[in-house]
Write a protein that holds these residues in place. Structure first.
Motif, mmCIF file in Angstrom:
data_model
loop_
_atom_site.group_PDB
_atom_site.id
_atom_site.type_symbol
_atom_site.label_atom_id
_atom_site.label_comp_id
_atom_site.label_asym_id
_atom_site.label_seq_id
_atom_site.Cartn_x
_atom_site.Cartn_y
_atom_site.Cartn_z
ATOM 1 N N LEU A 3 0.901 -1.265 -0.060
ATOM 2 C CA LEU A 3 -0.068 -0.054 -0.087
ATOM 3 C C LEU A 3 0.819 1.308 -0.056
ATOM 4 C CD1 LEU A 3 -2.854 -0.852 2.483
ATOM 5 C CD2 LEU A 3 -2.886 -1.035 0.072
ATOM 6 N N GLU A 4 0.615 1.931 -0.940
ATOM 7 C CA GLU A 4 1.349 3.385 -1.063
ATOM 8 C C GLU A 4 0.713 4.270 0.038
ATOM 9 O OE1 GLU A 4 1.229 4.782 -4.900
ATOM 10 O OE2 GLU A 4 2.160 3.158 -5.830
ATOM 11 N N PRO A 5 1.466 5.219 0.698
ATOM 12 C CA PRO A 5 0.933 6.291 1.485
ATOM 13 C C PRO A 5 -0.042 7.010 1.022
ATOM 14 C CG PRO A 5 3.255 6.225 1.323
ATOM 15 C CD PRO A 5 2.996 5.371 0.484
ATOM 16 N N ASP B 116 -2.480 5.937 -0.890
ATOM 17 C CA ASP B 116 -3.582 5.237 -0.801
ATOM 18 C C ASP B 116 -4.014 4.968 0.657
ATOM 19 O OD1 ASP B 116 -3.572 4.506 -3.485
ATOM 20 O OD2 ASP B 116 -2.326 2.790 -3.249
ATOM 21 N N VAL B 117 -3.335 4.901 1.519
ATOM 22 C CA VAL B 117 -3.704 5.156 3.108
ATOM 23 C C VAL B 117 -4.418 6.388 3.393
ATOM 24 C CG1 VAL B 117 -2.903 4.924 5.411
ATOM 25 C CG2 VAL B 117 -1.892 3.291 3.640
ATOM 26 N N GLU B 118 -3.677 7.464 2.783
ATOM 27 C CA GLU B 118 -4.376 8.965 2.962
ATOM 28 C C GLU B 118 -5.830 8.860 2.411
ATOM 29 O OE1 GLU B 118 -3.549 13.570 2.215
ATOM 30 O OE2 GLU B 118 -2.156 11.779 1.665
ATOM 31 N N ILE B 119 -5.989 8.536 1.233
ATOM 32 C CA ILE B 119 -7.226 8.614 0.610
ATOM 33 C C ILE B 119 -8.071 7.713 1.332
ATOM 34 C CG2 ILE B 119 -8.717 7.808 -1.412
ATOM 35 C CD1 ILE B 119 -6.237 8.480 -3.107
ATOM 36 N N GLY B 120 -7.811 6.414 1.789
ATOM 37 C CA GLY B 120 -8.758 5.740 2.709
ATOM 38 C C GLY B 120 -9.181 6.324 3.977
ATOM 39 N N SER B 121 -8.354 6.829 4.440
ATOM 40 C CA SER B 121 -8.372 7.631 5.613
ATOM 41 C C SER B 121 -9.602 8.652 5.705
ATOM 42 C CB SER B 121 -7.398 8.258 6.438
ATOM 43 O OG SER B 121 -6.312 7.135 6.724
ATOM 44 N N GLU B 122 -9.307 9.368 4.424
ATOM 45 C CA GLU B 122 -10.186 10.605 4.273
ATOM 46 C C GLU B 122 -11.547 9.846 3.797
ATOM 47 O OE1 GLU B 122 -8.573 12.857 1.493
ATOM 48 O OE2 GLU B 122 -6.808 13.671 2.490
ATOM 49 N N GLU B 123 -11.864 8.817 3.346
ATOM 50 C CA GLU B 123 -13.050 8.343 2.844
ATOM 51 C C GLU B 123 -13.534 7.555 4.092
ATOM 52 O OE1 GLU B 123 -14.701 8.096 -0.118
ATOM 53 O OE2 GLU B 123 -13.303 9.670 -0.464
ATOM 54 N N VAL B 124 -12.952 7.258 4.952
ATOM 55 C CA VAL B 124 -13.495 6.689 6.285
ATOM 56 C C VAL B 124 -13.951 7.931 7.022
ATOM 57 C CG1 VAL B 124 -13.028 5.699 8.551
ATOM 58 C CG2 VAL B 124 -12.099 4.745 6.525
ATOM 59 N N ALA B 125 -13.573 8.877 7.144
ATOM 60 C CA ALA B 125 -13.932 10.164 7.719
ATOM 61 C C ALA B 125 -15.024 10.535 6.944
ATOM 62 C CB ALA B 125 -12.829 11.272 7.645
#
Length: 789
Positions: free
Chosen positions: A598-600, A602-611
């Motif tokens: 996982l690229e950083p 992708d993790v950032e986008i996932g966190s924002e989508e969870v929010a």
């Protein structure tokens, strides 16, 4: 040849002219009798009356002092003061009147009269009197009032009655009685109208005979024989009348014929009385009840007069003539009462107070005249010229009022019931809102004051078809406000009164015949029409309330459905939008399962989508669409995030994506909403194009703001769906939810942007119009950024 359609009109016109001519002749007789009475006023006479042929008359007044006078009809006056009367004149009484007038001028106070009797010549001395107010007032004035009363009733019965034989018989009798009574005084004084008296006497006799045969209807047994006999007697009567009219002018003596006609008066009355008794004895049911209603007058008048005339013929007493004008009106009064209260002549006419105006006025006038004559006998000589007249005026006014009240009480009870019935019904209807209760209240108030032979009913307009024997044009007439009778006999027909409100037929009042088949009156119809109007308004209000209640329920159901729809739409929108992050996470999990790190980013986008998902869940708890959280947003940011969310279909279809949006384009908007708009539009485009297709976003300055185009190289939206593509559940993709564009349009509206669909240069373009008022930084004209993915 005239058409057959003109025959009834010509017949009607002929009947009208015949009626007008007959009335004119009858009124001419009245005028001639009045002129003769006026001319003869004050003329001397020998305290007794003789007829035009100089025969002694039984007519007398108490003031003439004829007690013990040894004369009776037809003793003939043959000489005055020993001088024989000429017999060559048509009417010897005129010569006798001239002799009496000469004696009075010579100062004589009495006259010696010689009569030829069955016992030989007989002389009597009689005081010379003057024909004054008493004689003219009673024997002409009161008799004339009675004559007009009889003629009026005959005309009314003839017009009203549907049962023609009895009506014609009564009308013929009234004409004969009219001529007889109107010419009575002239026949015994000036002898100017002896023909009218002769015709009246024959008509009087024949009228009684025809009444005995035809009233209220001809007998069922022996009708042909009786009619033949009656026609023969009528033919003899017509011949006798003609002979009595022409004989004096031909120099012949018709005294025998006159005596037979005179004796026929009590005989014809006796026949009528016998007929009534026989009919009552043989009749049953309705026929007997109808005859009983008129029998008191039909029997009492002939019986009384028959006895009186027999006594007069036997004894020579003239008292009977003082009672004749009082007794004769009993016959028309009884017939009128039976006609109104029991419809004895089967009439279709509605009784109006105008029909009774004539009898009321004439009865009051007759009472005032009698009062005036009586007062003249009682007051002192110094005031008799004005006091009797003054005292008679209140009698006339009181008579009019009393007769009017009596007729109202007898025949027009609806007039007195009008106000209380309307007030009572109004009070009841004001608290009723259900149609069955309104119908019951209207039926009850009508039944309370109007006695009918059956129940009163209120029907709705649609129930008219259940009423039997209605005329073909019944509904049209009811719609115009006219009442309608069913096509049955007057004793069975139903009255249908329309109940209209705002020009529309709401229902009808259905009334059976009145009790004992009494006539409906104009006051009845007026009260019924008023009650029907009140009932129609109440029915209209009840119907309106029912419709309002139905609308209220529909509104409640619609509101409930709308809430359900809104809730479902909100849930659908949330599930639709949750699909983007879920697809993104599924994409990351698949890559991770294949060993990719996982690229950083992708993790950032996932966190924002969870929010963002947490914010959606918070909105769902509030059960309402979120309000925009406005903040400065560079459009390139949400746009690139949206492209990341649809990375999977872009890679699978190997799509070429073009982004031509300036980095410095900043607007005042909700970042989540802008992301959702771009994600929906780009996902729709990615789904619409084929593999290897093209997808892109561009921005440019436009009049009033910035134009952002999300385009794809797909086939576009079908023309049939272009107007409805923004509606929920409308989709062009198999398995699609049809919510993407509906959600997009709502979000665009919440941001105060506009969106439109265009097709140009083989591209499908969803154009976003961002107004100047929400632009924070517009792109520089010399700068543009281009990126490609």
């Amino acid at each position: 040849m005239p058409s057959s359609g003109n025959v009834p009109w010509r017949q009607s016109r002929s009947v009208t002219w015949l009626a007008v001519t007959a009335v004119a002749l009858l009124l001419a007789v009245a005028a001639a009798a009045a002129v003769n009475a006026w001319r003869g006023f004050g003329a001397p006479f020998p305290g007794l009356f003789v007829d035009p042929y100089a025969d002694f008359s039984n007519v007398s007044m108490p003031a003439w002092a004829q007690e013990g006078l040894p004369l009776k009809y037809p003793d003939r006056l043959v000489a005055i003061e020993g001088q024989a009367l000429p017999r060559e004149l048509p009417f010897p009484s005129q010569a006798a009147a001239a002799r009496i007038a000469a004696l009075a001028r010579d100062g004589a106070t009495e006259a010696r009269l010689t009569f030829s009797t069955s016992e030989g010549p007989r002389e009597v001395r009689r005081p010379l009197l003057a024909l004054g107010t008493n004689e003219v007032g009673f024997f002409f004035g009161f008799y004339a009032v009675v004559a007009l009363f009889l003629l009026w009733t005959g005309g009314v019965v003839l017009v009203m009655a549907g049962h023609r034989p009895g009506a014609r018989a009564y009308a013929a009798w009234t004409v004969g009685a009219y001529l007889l009574f109107l010419s009575f005084y002239d026949y015994h004084t000036t002898a100017g109208l002896p023909a009218a008296f002769s015709l009246g006497g024959v008509g009087f006799d024949l009228g009684f005979l025809w009444l005995a045969y035809a009233f209220p209807e001809p007998p069922k047994r022996g009708r042909a024989v009786l009619r033949t006999v009656l026609l023969a007697v009528t033919a003899w009567g017509v011949g006798a009348a003609a002979w009595m009219v022409v004989a004096p002018w031909l120099g012949h003596d018709a005294s025998t014929t006159r005596q037979v006609v005179g004796q026929g008066v009590p005989a014809s009355m006796a026949v009528l009385l016998l007929s009534i008794v026989l009919r009552l004895g043989r009749g049953s049911g309705r026929e007997r009840a109808e005859l009983l209603s008129a029998a008191w007058g039909l029997a009492a008048a002939p019986a009384t007069l028959a006895v009186g005339f027999f006594v007069a013929l036997a004894s020579g007493s003239g008292v009977v003539h003082l009672f004749v004008p009082f007794v004769i009106p009993l016959l028309p009064l009884s017939i009128g009462f039976a006609l109104v209260r029991h419809n004895i002549l089967e009439t279709d006419v509605v009784l109006s107070r105008r029909l009774l105006a004539g009898p009321i006025v004439l009865a009051s006038l007759g009472g005032a005249l009698l009062t005036w004559l009586a007062l003249r006998l009682l007051v002192r000589e110094g005031v008799e010229t004005w006091l009797p007249t003054l005292l008679s005026v209140p009698v006339l006014v009181g008579g009019l009022m009393a007769c009017n009240r009596l007729t109202l009480w007898l025949f027009f009870p609806a007039a007195s019931q009008f106000r209380p019935s309307i007030e009572q019904l109004s009070d009841q209807l004001s608290s009723l809102h259900e149609m069955p209760a309104i119908r019951q209240a209207v039926e009850a108030v009508v039944s309370r004051w109007l006695p009918t032979s059956g129940p009163v009913r209120v029907l709705e307009a649609r129930e008219l078809t259940s009423v039997p024997n209605l005329p073909e044009d019944a509904r049209e007439r009811l719609n115009t406000g006219q009442h309608v009778w069913t096509l049955e006999t007057p004793w069975q027909r139903l009255l249908v009164v329309p109940m209209r409100s705002l020009g529309r037929l709401r229902g009808v009042l259905l009334l059976p015949p009145k009790h004992q088949a009494a006539l409906y009156t104009s006051e009845d119809l007026t009260l019924l029409a008023t009650i029907a109007s009140l009932g129609a308004v109440s029915l209209h209000h009840a119907e309106a309330l029912k419709e309002l209640e139905a609308l209220r329920r529909s509104d409640v159901e619609a509101t409930r459905d709308e809430k359900r729809f809104t809730l479902g739409l909100l849930g659908a929108e949330l599930s639709h939008e949750i699909a983007y992050p879920l697809n993104f996470f599924r994409y990351l999990l698949r890559r991770s399962g294949k060993g990719h790190t996982l690229e950083p980013q992708d993790v950032e986008i996932g966190s924002e989508e969870v929010a963002r998902l947490e914010r959606m869940l918070a909105t769902l708890r509030k059960l309402k669409s979120p309000a925009p959280q406005l903040a400065p947003v560079a459009l390139v940011g949400p746009l690139k995030r949206a492209l990341e969310l649809i990375r999977e279909p872009v890679e699978e279809k190997r799509l070429s994506v073009s982004v031509e949006v300036p980095e410095d384009l900043v607007v005042l908007a909700d970042p989540d909403m802008v992301l959702q708009v771009f994600a929906n539009l780009l996902r729709n485009g990615a789904q619409a194009v084929e593999s290897g297709g093209r997808l892109g976003v561009s921005a440019s300055l436009a009049e009033g703001g910035v134009r952002v185009e999300c385009w794809d190289s797909g086939p576009g939206v079908p023309e049939a769906l272009r107007d409805s593509i923004w509606n929920p559940w409308v989709t062009t993709k198999e398995g699609g939810s049809g919510l993407g564009l509906a959600i997009t349009q709502r979000l665009v509206s919440s941001l105060e942007w506009r969106i439109s669909l265009e097709r140009k240069e083989e591209r499908t373009c969803f154009c976003l119009h961002v107004p100047d008022r929400v632009l924070l930084i517009a792109p520089a004209a010399s700068r543009s950024a281009a990126a490609s993915a």
